[in-house]
Design a protein around this motif. Sequence first.
Motif, PDB file in Angstrom:
ATOM      1  N   LYS A 126       0.836  -1.204   0.000  1.00  0.00           N
ATOM      2  CA  LYS A 126       0.000   0.000   0.000  1.00  0.00           C
ATOM      3  C   LYS A 126       0.872   1.255   0.000  1.00  0.00           C
ATOM      4  N   ASP A 127       1.979   1.238   0.771  1.00  0.00           N
ATOM      5  CA  ASP A 127       2.902   2.382   0.815  1.00  0.00           C
ATOM      6  C   ASP A 127       3.567   2.596  -0.541  1.00  0.00           C
ATOM      7  N   VAL A 128       3.937   1.494  -1.182  1.00  0.00           N
ATOM      8  CA  VAL A 128       4.569   1.569  -2.501  1.00  0.00           C
ATOM      9  C   VAL A 128       3.593   2.154  -3.515  1.00  0.00           C
ATOM     10  N   LEU A 142       3.252   5.983  -3.061  1.00  0.00           N
ATOM     11  CA  LEU A 142       4.396   6.739  -3.553  1.00  0.00           C
ATOM     12  C   LEU A 142       4.476   6.708  -5.082  1.00  0.00           C
ATOM     13  N   ALA A 143       4.129   5.560  -5.675  1.00  0.00           N
ATOM     14  CA  ALA A 143       4.209   5.417  -7.132  1.00  0.00           C
ATOM     15  C   ALA A 143       3.014   6.038  -7.847  1.00  0.00           C
ATOM     16  N   GLY A 144       1.951   6.315  -7.092  1.00  0.00           N
ATOM     17  CA  GLY A 144       0.759   6.893  -7.705  1.00  0.00           C
ATOM     18  C   GLY A 144      -0.026   5.884  -8.517  1.00  0.00           C
ATOM     19  N   VAL A 145      -0.024   4.628  -8.048  1.00  0.00           N
ATOM     20  CA  VAL A 145      -0.767   3.569  -8.744  1.00  0.00           C
ATOM     21  C   VAL A 145      -1.622   2.830  -7.721  1.00  0.00           C
ATOM     22  N   SER A 146      -2.435   1.898  -8.197  1.00  0.00           N
ATOM     23  CA  SER A 146      -3.268   1.107  -7.298  1.00  0.00           C
ATOM     24  C   SER A 146      -2.440  -0.004  -6.636  1.00  0.00           C
ATOM     25  N   GLN A 147      -2.946  -0.506  -5.511  1.00  0.00           N
ATOM     26  CA  GLN A 147      -2.249  -1.586  -4.813  1.00  0.00           C
ATOM     27  C   GLN A 147      -2.217  -2.852  -5.671  1.00  0.00           C
ATOM     28  N   SER A 148      -3.269  -3.064  -6.448  1.00  0.00           N
ATOM     29  CA  SER A 148      -3.312  -4.244  -7.318  1.00  0.00           C
ATOM     30  C   SER A 148      -2.232  -4.165  -8.397  1.00  0.00           C
ATOM     31  N   THR A 194       4.209   1.536 -15.651  1.00  0.00           N
ATOM     32  CA  THR A 194       3.759   1.245 -14.284  1.00  0.00           C
ATOM     33  C   THR A 194       4.802   0.431 -13.534  1.00  0.00           C
ATOM     34  N   LYS A 195       5.361  -0.546 -14.214  1.00  0.00           N
ATOM     35  CA  LYS A 195       6.379  -1.389 -13.587  1.00  0.00           C
ATOM     36  C   LYS A 195       7.574  -0.551 -13.148  1.00  0.00           C
ATOM     37  N   GLU A 196       7.991   0.376 -14.007  1.00  0.00           N
ATOM     38  CA  GLU A 196       9.132   1.239 -13.698  1.00  0.00           C
ATOM     39  C   GLU A 196       8.846   2.091 -12.466  1.00  0.00           C
ATOM     40  N   LYS A 197       7.642   2.661 -12.391  1.00  0.00           N
ATOM     41  CA  LYS A 197       7.257   3.513 -11.253  1.00  0.00           C
ATOM     42  C   LYS A 197       7.205   2.711  -9.955  1.00  0.00           C
ATOM     43  N   VAL A 198       6.668   1.490 -10.036  1.00  0.00           N
ATOM     44  CA  VAL A 198       6.533   0.654  -8.844  1.00  0.00           C
ATOM     45  C   VAL A 198       7.909   0.229  -8.331  1.00  0.00           C
ATOM     46  N   LEU A 199       8.772  -0.207  -9.223  1.00  0.00           N
ATOM     47  CA  LEU A 199      10.103  -0.668  -8.803  1.00  0.00           C
ATOM     48  C   LEU A 199      10.925   0.471  -8.223  1.00  0.00           C
ATOM     49  N   ALA A 200      10.767   1.693  -8.778  1.00  0.00           N
ATOM     50  CA  ALA A 200      11.484   2.868  -8.255  1.00  0.00           C
ATOM     51  C   ALA A 200      11.001   3.198  -6.844  1.00  0.00           C
ATOM     52  N   ALA A 201       9.700   3.136  -6.655  1.00  0.00           N
ATOM     53  CA  ALA A 201       9.125   3.417  -5.328  1.00  0.00           C
ATOM     54  C   ALA A 201       9.541   2.350  -4.326  1.00  0.00           C
ATOM     55  N   ALA A 202       9.521   1.109  -4.761  1.00  0.00           N
ATOM     56  CA  ALA A 202       9.911  -0.007  -3.884  1.00  0.00           C
ATOM     57  C   ALA A 202      11.364   0.129  -3.443  1.00  0.00           C
ATOM     58  N   LYS A 203      12.218   0.548  -4.387  1.00  0.00           N
ATOM     59  CA  LYS A 203      13.644   0.719  -4.072  1.00  0.00           C
ATOM     60  C   LYS A 203      13.833   1.852  -3.063  1.00  0.00           C
ATOM     61  N   GLU A 204      13.104   2.927  -3.255  1.00  0.00           N
ATOM     62  CA  GLU A 204      13.220   4.082  -2.349  1.00  0.00           C
ATOM     63  C   GLU A 204      12.768   3.724  -0.938  1.00  0.00           C
TER      64      GLU A 204
END
Length: 329
Positions: free
Chosen positions: A9-11, A14-20, A36-46
């Motif tokens: 949910k936190d990721v 930050l990424a501005g996408v849905s939890q799903s 979307t994948k790029e945004k999620v992985l960047a947020a997860a790394k941060e």
Amino acid sequence: MMKQGVTAKDVAKLAGVSQSSVSRVYFEGASVSAKTKEKVLAAAKELGYRPNEFARSLITNQSKIIGLVMKGVQNPFYPQVLKLFTTSLKKHGYSVLFVYTNNDEIQKEDIEILFNYNVAGVVITDASLSLSVTEDFIKYQIPLVLFNRKIDNNKFYSVCCNNYEASKRIAEFLLSIGCTKMIYISGNENTSTSREREKGFSAMLKGSKVHYQKYSSDYTYEGGYNIACEIIEEKQLPDAFFVANDIMALGVVDALKDHQIAIPNETKVIGFDNIEMAAWPTYNLTTWEQPITEMVEETVKYLLNELEEYSGEAKNLEIDGSLILRKTT
């Protein structure tokens, strides 16, 4: 390190996408756009986020974990095997769940943890299976490989060295260098490895009308040392010892040295496995090398194929090794 309490949910926030969308990024084969994948992985790394593998396995009904059940941890051969499996499976995105058992025959309690973690497949290295356990693996279609064991039934896949041919070649070599009085020191009698190694050795000697004596031990250094001391005290020193594994053979070598018996002038010693210690200068043990890298590769290949499409294929795959000549012969 993952920050405490960081969730999907936190990721997503930050990424501005849905939890799903976050979930789809981490589920292999799920549909998700590159952006979307790029945004999620960047947020997860941060945030230092890592997906919960166990939770994911509950959803997909399959984890990225391979169970490895092992009994003979005191034998240096098996830690080498564990290292190779861990390295190989990691390349394919799988982790190893190590389970130690003290039983010669695997029981339900030994594999309970494997089912609890929803493992994708299982490798059993040096123990047999009880009937109730075999039925569970077949029922749940969990790929299983018996490693370094040859089985008589046709229910499971097994990968091992060609022990019969190996021991024939060992006997042939000893005959070629003039040995006529030999001793075979076996491991546990209920193992296919010990039985096959004796069968091949016996067959070659019988064909040459040469007899041998057999002593039974337990695949341990102490077992090899004590049996050798017994033989020396009985004044039954042979031309050569063929020992069913290296760690026992090292015990035999040390017993001979402790009794001031010169190797290879007074007697010769051959082991089986080619563990790292066999090449140590203090031993320089002649041995049969098990092709464990190829054995592990074939095991992993079978598991991956079965995970792609379960067939339940069952057969014994035997792979040839090679004689390594050193200073004990």
